[in-house]
Design an enzyme around this catalytic site. Structure first.
Site, PDB file in Angstrom:
ATOM      1  N   SER A   9       0.052  -2.359   9.563  1.00 18.93           N
ATOM      2  CA  SER A   9       0.478  -1.655   8.561  1.00 18.93           C
ATOM      3  C   SER A   9       0.535  -0.040   9.199  1.00 18.93           C
ATOM      4  O   SER A   9      -0.350   0.505   9.571  1.00 18.93           O
ATOM      5  CB  SER A   9      -0.429  -1.510   7.326  1.00 18.93           C
ATOM      6  OG  SER A   9       0.214  -0.375   6.370  1.00 18.93           O
ATOM      7  N   HIS A  34       4.142  -4.080   8.854  1.00 12.13           N
ATOM      8  CA  HIS A  34       4.125  -3.791   7.614  1.00 12.13           C
ATOM      9  C   HIS A  34       4.636  -2.421   7.117  1.00 12.13           C
ATOM     10  O   HIS A  34       4.029  -1.368   7.832  1.00 12.13           O
ATOM     11  CB  HIS A  34       2.738  -4.047   6.793  1.00 12.13           C
ATOM     12  CG  HIS A  34       2.810  -3.951   5.345  1.00 12.13           C
ATOM     13  ND1 HIS A  34       3.040  -5.021   4.586  1.00 12.13           N
ATOM     14  CD2 HIS A  34       2.261  -3.337   4.567  1.00 12.13           C
ATOM     15  CE1 HIS A  34       2.776  -4.869   3.629  1.00 12.13           C
ATOM     16  NE2 HIS A  34       2.431  -3.699   3.472  1.00 12.13           N
ATOM     17  N   ASP A  36       5.242   0.449   4.406  1.00 13.61           N
ATOM     18  CA  ASP A  36       4.766   1.015   2.970  1.00 13.61           C
ATOM     19  C   ASP A  36       5.738   1.873   2.552  1.00 13.61           C
ATOM     20  O   ASP A  36       5.677   3.077   2.902  1.00 13.61           O
ATOM     21  CB  ASP A  36       3.368   1.204   2.850  1.00 13.61           C
ATOM     22  CG  ASP A  36       2.470   0.020   2.686  1.00 13.61           C
ATOM     23  OD1 ASP A  36       2.541  -0.990   1.967  1.00 13.61           O
ATOM     24  OD2 ASP A  36       1.497  -0.089   3.604  1.00 13.61           O
ATOM     25  N   MET A  38       6.384   4.362  -0.763  1.00  8.50           N
ATOM     26  CA  MET A  38       5.517   4.839  -1.990  1.00  8.50           C
ATOM     27  C   MET A  38       6.605   5.902  -2.344  1.00  8.50           C
ATOM     28  O   MET A  38       6.896   6.866  -1.766  1.00  8.50           O
ATOM     29  CB  MET A  38       4.021   5.036  -1.682  1.00  8.50           C
ATOM     30  CG  MET A  38       3.223   4.001  -1.573  1.00  8.50           C
ATOM     31  SD  MET A  38       1.406   4.138  -1.477  1.00  8.50           S
ATOM     32  CE  MET A  38       1.336   5.028   0.458  1.00  8.50           C
ATOM     33  N   HIS A  67       7.388  -3.250   2.127  1.00  8.84           N
ATOM     34  CA  HIS A  67       6.563  -3.253   0.958  1.00  8.84           C
ATOM     35  C   HIS A  67       6.824  -2.009  -0.189  1.00  8.84           C
ATOM     36  O   HIS A  67       6.623  -0.947   0.378  1.00  8.84           O
ATOM     37  CB  HIS A  67       5.049  -3.321   1.099  1.00  8.84           C
ATOM     38  CG  HIS A  67       4.274  -3.412  -0.186  1.00  8.84           C
ATOM     39  ND1 HIS A  67       2.576  -2.996   0.141  1.00  8.84           N
ATOM     40  CD2 HIS A  67       4.181  -3.632  -1.335  1.00  8.84           C
ATOM     41  CE1 HIS A  67       2.283  -3.323  -1.065  1.00  8.84           C
ATOM     42  NE2 HIS A  67       2.897  -3.659  -1.870  1.00  8.84           N
ATOM     43  N   MET A  69       6.363  -0.049  -3.150  1.00  5.02           N
ATOM     44  CA  MET A  69       5.528   0.256  -4.049  1.00  5.02           C
ATOM     45  C   MET A  69       6.145   1.357  -4.620  1.00  5.02           C
ATOM     46  O   MET A  69       5.676   2.688  -4.853  1.00  5.02           O
ATOM     47  CB  MET A  69       4.300   0.783  -3.412  1.00  5.02           C
ATOM     48  CG  MET A  69       3.151  -0.283  -2.812  1.00  5.02           C
ATOM     49  SD  MET A  69       1.540   0.079  -2.422  1.00  5.02           S
ATOM     50  CE  MET A  69       2.108   0.560  -0.848  1.00  5.02           C
ATOM     51  N   MET A 138      -2.789  -7.404  -3.618  1.00  6.82           N
ATOM     52  CA  MET A 138      -3.398  -6.242  -3.277  1.00  6.82           C
ATOM     53  C   MET A 138      -4.965  -6.479  -3.321  1.00  6.82           C
ATOM     54  O   MET A 138      -5.542  -6.920  -4.427  1.00  6.82           O
ATOM     55  CB  MET A 138      -2.895  -4.915  -4.003  1.00  6.82           C
ATOM     56  CG  MET A 138      -1.439  -4.687  -3.970  1.00  6.82           C
ATOM     57  SD  MET A 138      -1.118  -3.918  -2.358  1.00  6.82           S
ATOM     58  CE  MET A 138      -2.189  -2.804  -2.104  1.00  6.82           C
ATOM     59  N   ASP A 176      -3.524  -7.291   1.516  1.00  6.92           N
ATOM     60  CA  ASP A 176      -3.235  -5.938   2.058  1.00  6.92           C
ATOM     61  C   ASP A 176      -4.498  -4.988   1.368  1.00  6.92           C
ATOM     62  O   ASP A 176      -4.217  -4.537   0.240  1.00  6.92           O
ATOM     63  CB  ASP A 176      -1.763  -5.781   1.842  1.00  6.92           C
ATOM     64  CG  ASP A 176      -1.466  -4.088   1.983  1.00  6.92           C
ATOM     65  OD1 ASP A 176      -2.282  -3.574   2.767  1.00  6.92           O
ATOM     66  OD2 ASP A 176      -0.324  -3.727   1.687  1.00  6.92           O
ATOM     67  N   GLY A 198      -4.272  -1.830   8.376  1.00  3.65           N
ATOM     68  CA  GLY A 198      -3.707  -0.614   9.113  1.00  3.65           C
ATOM     69  C   GLY A 198      -4.759  -0.037   9.748  1.00  3.65           C
ATOM     70  O   GLY A 198      -4.547   0.297  11.192  1.00  3.65           O
ATOM     71  N   ALA A 200      -7.810  -0.563  10.590  1.00  5.59           N
ATOM     72  CA  ALA A 200      -8.463  -1.499  11.563  1.00  5.59           C
ATOM     73  C   ALA A 200      -7.587  -1.684  13.004  1.00  5.59           C
ATOM     74  O   ALA A 200      -8.463  -2.111  13.699  1.00  5.59           O
ATOM     75  CB  ALA A 200      -8.586  -3.016  10.786  1.00  5.59           C
TER      76      ALA A 200
END
Length: 226
Positions: A9, A34, A36, A38, A67, A69, A138, A176, A198, A200
C-alpha cells in the site's frame, strides 16, 4: 486453487520518492500495488487521486489495485479505469446500487472488488457474489495507516471463506489494515489470499520487507508455517 498475492500500500510510502518506492517493491516480486483513494467523507482522511495514479501507471507494470474509500464511487469509475486501474474496489457501504456499480466496473474492463468494514456482515453480498472478483475485508476501521489489526477479524476471514465455499465460489479474499509479518500466517491460514501491507513494507526497507512477505506466502503455499 487460489493464488497468494502481495499488494503493498503506497499510503505508507515516501511520497517524495513514490515512483522509486513502487519500483522497489516491483523489483522484489510484489504482484499488485494498492492505491488508497480517500475523500475525507467516507474515510476521515484525504489521500491520493487521479493524477498520482496516472503518473505511477507510466512507470509501473504492477497490477493497480485501486481501493476507493469514497462516497458514490460510480461518479469516478470511468476516470480511475482510464488512469490505469486494473482492479476497482468499492465499499459496499458507500454504494447505493451495488449491482449496477459492479456491472459498470466490468464494462470498463476492470476486475471488481467490494470492501467491507469490520462491522459490516459479508452476507450482504449474497445476491451479487457472481459479479464480485475480490472481497476486501477491512481489518481496521478505514482512514489511517499504521493502525493495529482488529483481532476478531481472523474469525470473520475464516467465516467468509467457509461461506464462499458453501456457496460454490473461490473468490479472492483480500485483507487490509494492520497486516504485518507477525500476523500474515494467521490471516492466510484463516482463508485470505491477498495481503495489503503498508507500514510493514514501506516503513522499513521496501525490497527486503517485500521479499520477507513473499517468503511467508511461499511457505504457506507449500503447506504451512516453517
Amino acid at each position: 486453487m487460489l493464488e497468494y498475492k502481495l499488494s503493498p500500500s503506497v499510503l505508507a510510502a515516501d511520497f517524495a520518492r513514490l515512483g522509486e518506492e513502487a519500483a522497489a517493491v516491483e523489483a522484489a516480486g510484489a504482484q499488485y500495488l494498492h492505491l488508497d483513494v480517500m475523500d475525507g467523507l467516507f474515510a476521515p482522511s484525504l489521500s491520493i487521486g487521479l493524477p498520482v495514479i496516472r503518473s505511477l501507471r507510466k512507470v509501473s507494470g504492477l497490477v493497480f489495485d485501486v481501493h476507493l474509500m469514497i462516497e458514490e464511487p460510480d461518479r469516478y469509475l470511468a476516470d480511475f479505469a482510464a488512469a490505469g486501474a486494473d482492479i476497482l474496489t468499492v465499499h459496499g457501504e458507500a454504494c447505493r446500487h451495488l449491482d449496477r456499480t459492479l456491472d459498470q466496473i466490468h464494462a470498463l474492463g476492470c476486475r471488481s472488488g467490494v470492501a467491507l468494514n469490520p462491522a459490516t456482515p459479508f452476507e450482504s453480498l449474497r445476491w451479487v457474489l457472481s459479479k464480485v472478483d475480490m472481497i476486501l475485508l477491512m481489518t481496521v476501521n478505514p482512514g489511517f495507516g499504521g493502525q493495529k489489526y482488529v483481532s476478531y477479524m481472523t474469525e470473520k476471514i475464516a467465516s467468509l471463506r467457509g461461506w464462499l465455499t458453501e456457496q460454490g465460489y473461490e473468490t479472492d479474499i483480500q485483507v487490509d489494515g494492520g497486516i504485518t509479518l507477525e500476523n500474515a500466517e494467521e490471516v492466510l491460514q484463516a482463508g485470505a489470499n491477498i495481503l495489503v501491507a503498508g507500514s510493514a513494507i514501506f516503513g522499513k526497507e521496501p525490497q527486503a520487507s517485500t521479499r520477507a512477505f513473499l517468503a511467508c506466502m511461499e511457505r504457506m503455499r507449500e503447506g504451512g508455517p516453517a
